[in-house]
Design a protein around this motif. Structure first.
Motif, PDB file in Angstrom:
ATOM      1  N   TYR A 191      -2.798  -7.517   3.644  1.00 40.93           N
ATOM      2  CA  TYR A 191      -3.282  -6.392   4.419  1.00 40.93           C
ATOM      3  C   TYR A 191      -2.104  -5.379   4.368  1.00 40.93           C
ATOM      4  O   TYR A 191      -1.022  -5.693   4.149  1.00 40.93           O
ATOM      5  CB  TYR A 191      -3.222  -6.779   5.918  1.00 40.93           C
ATOM      6  N   ALA A 250      -0.895  -1.447   4.490  1.00 38.63           N
ATOM      7  CA  ALA A 250      -0.933  -0.214   5.458  1.00 38.63           C
ATOM      8  C   ALA A 250      -0.027   0.965   5.083  1.00 38.63           C
ATOM      9  O   ALA A 250       1.179   0.508   4.743  1.00 38.63           O
ATOM     10  CB  ALA A 250      -0.893  -0.864   6.829  1.00 38.63           C
ATOM     11  N   LEU A 284       1.880   3.252   6.861  1.00 34.48           N
ATOM     12  CA  LEU A 284       2.201   3.884   8.171  1.00 34.48           C
ATOM     13  C   LEU A 284       2.387   5.185   8.648  1.00 34.48           C
ATOM     14  O   LEU A 284       2.343   5.719   9.564  1.00 34.48           O
ATOM     15  CB  LEU A 284       3.377   2.824   8.661  1.00 34.48           C
ATOM     16  N   SER A 304       5.359   1.899   4.226  1.00 35.77           N
ATOM     17  CA  SER A 304       4.215   1.356   4.240  1.00 35.77           C
ATOM     18  C   SER A 304       4.799  -0.206   4.185  1.00 35.77           C
ATOM     19  O   SER A 304       5.905  -0.674   4.539  1.00 35.77           O
ATOM     20  CB  SER A 304       3.849   1.544   2.907  1.00 35.77           C
ATOM     21  N   ASN A 333      -5.568   4.649   4.719  1.00 32.56           N
ATOM     22  CA  ASN A 333      -4.457   4.231   5.120  1.00 32.56           C
ATOM     23  C   ASN A 333      -4.350   2.806   5.155  1.00 32.56           C
ATOM     24  O   ASN A 333      -3.200   2.020   5.254  1.00 32.56           O
ATOM     25  CB  ASN A 333      -3.804   4.829   6.250  1.00 32.56           C
ATOM     26  N   HIS A 334      -5.510   1.882   5.208  1.00 32.51           N
ATOM     27  CA  HIS A 334      -5.476   0.547   5.566  1.00 32.51           C
ATOM     28  C   HIS A 334      -6.612  -0.291   4.631  1.00 32.51           C
ATOM     29  O   HIS A 334      -7.492   0.392   4.200  1.00 32.51           O
ATOM     30  CB  HIS A 334      -5.973   0.278   6.818  1.00 32.51           C
TER      31      HIS A 334
END
Length: 325
Positions: free
Chosen positions: A105, A107, A109, A114, A76-77
């Protein structure tokens, strides 16, 4: 006397050589590479009455090194880093070295949400119309330097099967921006630092497989308005039987352009486009397209020496037949 006729024959050539390597191992996705590029401008003919061409460096060599690292922290990251080092050398023996960096970055969420965050350092190298070759109305400037841009940006996105909505913000600092000097009659580097803030929202919704709408709005806050400060985009895609229909409306607000000796008021722009495609069979399509149908698209100054305004896109209609085999 000014030229009544101007006969220009020129061509440009670009040569490239690229070598890169990509390595994927575990959580790492790594790319490294090198590139060489040579740009050449060849002026074969330049004839006119009492016209002396402005000629700058006609050859530019660029040596590039670059790398990119994508690191998957987990599913997810993601962290992203890229860097680029460029060395320029022209036929006037001017040398300069520039670099670009990007740190990001990304992500996920939740299932439908996102986010993206980026810090960017980049540059814009002057083009050949500014450094090498231009109409006789202004001079080229071989000593132009690159403009440098620092930017922070962020987005939050919602996405499901039918809809997608993106909210975004960007903060930008521009140093050594390239502007036209009416007194010097050439492009120069602006000594002042320019600051921008920009917010935007973009949404699209699919009613079904054949019908979709896209909406976008942006607003810019800046010290000097050399372009529209806000705008709206509306796009509608439809299919009715064998007809594909596309509608687009682009709105850009008016602004006052600081033009050295005086200000120029630029009007609001409304650029409407309609396109219709009809499939006679699987191989043949008839297409009709109208651009700037309202004849109110945003305008631009075509000559840094004058105040002549022309639409960024002319009003016109196109009819074509497409055959696929």
């Amino acid at each position: 006397l000014l030229a009544n006729d101007l006969n220009v024959h020129l061509n440009s050539n670009t040569y490239k050589a690229i070598l890169d390597k990509k390595i994927v191992q575990g959580e790492h996705d790594f790319l490294i590479g090198a590139q060489f590029q040579q740009n050449q401008l060849n002026i074969k003919q330049y004839e006119g009455i009492n016209v002396t061409p402005n000629i700058g460096p006609t050859k530019l060599d660029i040596y590039m090194l670059y790398l990119e690292e994508l690191y998957n922290i987990n599913e997810n990251h993601l962290l992203a880093f890229s860097g680029k080092l460029d060395h320029y050398r022209d036929s006037f023996s001017k040398n300069s070295t520039e670099y670009a960096l990007r740190l990001g970055y990304i992500a996920l969420l939740a299932d439908n949400w996102s986010s993206k965050l980026f810090a960017i350092r980049r540059y814009v190298y002057p083009n050949m119309l500014q450094t090498t070759f231009s109409p006789p109305t202004y001079k080229v400037n071989p000593e132009l330097d690159s403009s440098h841009i620092d930017m922070l940006s962020g987005e939050i996105e919602y996405n499901d099967k039918e809809s997608r909505v993106v909210f975004g913000y960007a903060y930008k600092i521009i140093q050594d921006s390239i502007i036209f000097s009416k007194t010097q009659k050439q492009y120069i580097n602006n000594k002042d630092t320019v600051y921008f803030n920009r917010i935007y929202v973009r949404g699209e919704h699919k009613f079904d497989y054949d019908n979709k709408i896209v909406l976008e709005y942006y607003k810019t806050y800046k010290d000097t308005y050399a372009s529209p400060g806000q705008g709206v985009l509306i796009q509608v895609f439809n299919t009715l039987g064998d007809f594909d229909i596309y509608n687009e409306l682009v709105y850009r607000d008016g602004y006052t352009l600081d033009y050295g000796a005086g200000d120029v008021d630029m009007d609001d722009g409304y650029d409407y486009t309609l396109a219709i495609s009809y499939a006679i069979n699987k191989a043949i399509k008839i297409k009709a397209k109208g651009e700037n149908l309202l004849d109110k698209a945003s305008k631009a100054l075509i000559d840094p020496q004058g105040l002549v305004q022309v639409p960024a896109i002319e009003r016109r209609a196109l009819v074509t037949m497409e055959y696929t085999f």
